[in-house]
Design an enzyme around this catalytic site. Sequence first.
Site, PDB file in Angstrom:
ATOM      1  N   TYR A  49      53.579  26.552 -35.057  1.00 30.54           N
ATOM      2  CA  TYR A  49      52.406  26.197 -36.282  1.00 30.54           C
ATOM      3  C   TYR A  49      53.018  26.780 -37.517  1.00 30.54           C
ATOM      4  O   TYR A  49      53.908  27.695 -37.606  1.00 30.54           O
ATOM      5  CB  TYR A  49      51.217  26.933 -35.978  1.00 30.54           C
ATOM      6  CG  TYR A  49      51.137  28.403 -35.642  1.00 30.54           C
ATOM      7  CD1 TYR A  49      51.373  29.214 -36.753  1.00 30.54           C
ATOM      8  CD2 TYR A  49      51.170  29.072 -34.314  1.00 30.54           C
ATOM      9  CE1 TYR A  49      51.543  30.654 -36.614  1.00 30.54           C
ATOM     10  CE2 TYR A  49      51.407  30.262 -34.323  1.00 30.54           C
ATOM     11  CZ  TYR A  49      51.317  31.183 -35.130  1.00 30.54           C
ATOM     12  OH  TYR A  49      51.304  32.528 -35.355  1.00 30.54           O
ATOM     13  N   ARG A 130      51.289  26.895 -25.317  1.00 29.69           N
ATOM     14  CA  ARG A 130      51.327  26.015 -26.588  1.00 29.69           C
ATOM     15  C   ARG A 130      51.932  26.735 -27.917  1.00 29.69           C
ATOM     16  O   ARG A 130      52.196  26.458 -29.058  1.00 29.69           O
ATOM     17  CB  ARG A 130      49.675  26.001 -27.079  1.00 29.69           C
ATOM     18  CG  ARG A 130      48.990  27.184 -27.296  1.00 29.69           C
ATOM     19  CD  ARG A 130      47.735  27.070 -27.451  1.00 29.69           C
ATOM     20  NE  ARG A 130      46.912  28.446 -27.372  1.00 29.69           N
ATOM     21  CZ  ARG A 130      46.869  29.338 -28.170  1.00 29.69           C
ATOM     22  NH1 ARG A 130      47.482  29.178 -29.268  1.00 29.69           N
ATOM     23  NH2 ARG A 130      46.375  30.323 -27.891  1.00 29.69           N
ATOM     24  N   ASP A 257      43.400  41.378 -34.671  1.00 29.46           N
ATOM     25  CA  ASP A 257      44.351  40.213 -34.748  1.00 29.46           C
ATOM     26  C   ASP A 257      44.089  39.302 -35.904  1.00 29.46           C
ATOM     27  O   ASP A 257      44.632  38.308 -36.027  1.00 29.46           O
ATOM     28  CB  ASP A 257      43.592  39.288 -33.610  1.00 29.46           C
ATOM     29  CG  ASP A 257      44.643  38.037 -33.248  1.00 29.46           C
ATOM     30  OD1 ASP A 257      45.865  38.381 -33.528  1.00 29.46           O
ATOM     31  OD2 ASP A 257      44.208  37.109 -33.042  1.00 29.46           O
TER      32      ASP A 257
HETATM   33  C1  0GY Z   1      47.426  36.355 -31.302  1.00 29.78           C
HETATM   34  C2  0GY Z   1      47.094  34.923 -30.576  1.00 29.78           C
HETATM   35  C3  0GY Z   1      47.793  33.756 -30.776  1.00 29.78           C
HETATM   36  C4  0GY Z   1      48.808  33.678 -31.564  1.00 29.78           C
HETATM   37  C5  0GY Z   1      49.986  34.465 -31.683  1.00 29.78           C
HETATM   38  O1  0GY Z   1      52.010  35.139 -32.149  1.00 29.78           O
HETATM   39  C6  0GY Z   1      51.152  34.213 -32.366  1.00 29.78           C
HETATM   40  O2  0GY Z   1      51.421  33.105 -32.759  1.00 29.78           O
HETATM   41  O3  0GY Z   1      49.813  35.686 -30.982  1.00 29.78           O
HETATM   42  C7  0GY Z   1      47.059  32.511 -30.366  1.00 29.78           C
HETATM   43  O4  0GY Z   1      47.300  31.681 -30.905  1.00 29.78           O
HETATM   44  O5  0GY Z   1      46.287  32.601 -29.164  1.00 29.78           O
HETATM   45  O6  0GY Z   1      47.427  37.404 -30.618  1.00 29.78           O
HETATM   46  O7  0GY Z   1      47.396  36.370 -32.440  1.00 29.78           O
END
Ligand code: 0GY
Length: 305
Positions: A49, A130, A257
């Site tokens: 992403y 993902r 987060d």
């Molecule tokens: C989180 C969860 C996500 C993403 C990541 O590093 C990341 O891209 O951790 C998620 O998409 O569930 O802990 O930030």
Amino acid sequence: MKFEKTPGWLDWYSGPSNPMFKVPAGAVDAHCHVFGPGEQFPFAPERKYTPCDASKHQLYALRDHLGFARNVVVQATCHGADNSAMVDALVHSNGKARGVATVKRSVTDAELQAMHAAGVRGVRFNFVKRLVDFTPKEELLEIANRIAPLGWHVVIYFEAVDLPELWDFFTALPTTVVVDHMGRPDVSKPVDGPEFALFEKFMREHSNVWSKVSCPERLSVTGPKALNGEQNAYRDVIPFARRIVENFPDRVLWGTDWPHPNLKDHMPDDGLLVDFIPHIAVTAELQRKLLVDNPMRLYWPEERT
Ligand code: 0GY
């Protein structure tokens, strides 16, 4: 380099409310990220992403607004194994941030030492399909064995349905192991059901396993709306998080987060997330362990009194 964020990507919430819950002095936001800024710290070519920018200055402004004293900045997958944005955030935190990196097996000892000096104290292994491509487990185990002598730990991110398959690997790790977001339980299933029982067994039988009781906004099906002044935002997550806090009070961490990657339906108000804490840690003692004692023991052990 200019980056176009992924279509549907929600920007982080720029006017967080003042939380009603006052976190204890010295509280640590033990799971948050920085994104770029992309012009200074380009996102990784292999990313799944492209986020909006979320800088260290914005992260530290949020920390002050919410009443936290420190942060643990976790490498986000959009930066791959280039830890420079995260390390830059640590270096400019006046010692108030520590970090968790993503490394490849090709990382050199000198690079690990430099990250340690900057404040990195762990590596993250991500099994959420993902978000990342598969890395062979023997490579990850090799990395775990390299970082163990530094006193670092391993952060693991996976979804509940994958725990049985990953069990043997996780239980072979030689360090403290910190699970992101309670291993992402399906909270529409019963808290007493077999899926969450397996996660509790994982923690109960392995005293090196810790859990972040974070991300109600990711796990909730009922969502952020409080009902009738009685029910709480993300109320379906409360029994799960509360169970882990009460059964393992010395091995839990909490984090905002921020800036909340990959949320498509709603972007949480970080003030509201802080107000969730007293519903999952219901006494002052549990709150102090969750927000101060535990993260300090793991990330700033040298400062413990
Ligand atoms: C989180 C969860 C996500 C993403 C990541 O590093 C990341 O891209 O951790 C998620 O998409 O569930 O802990 O930030």
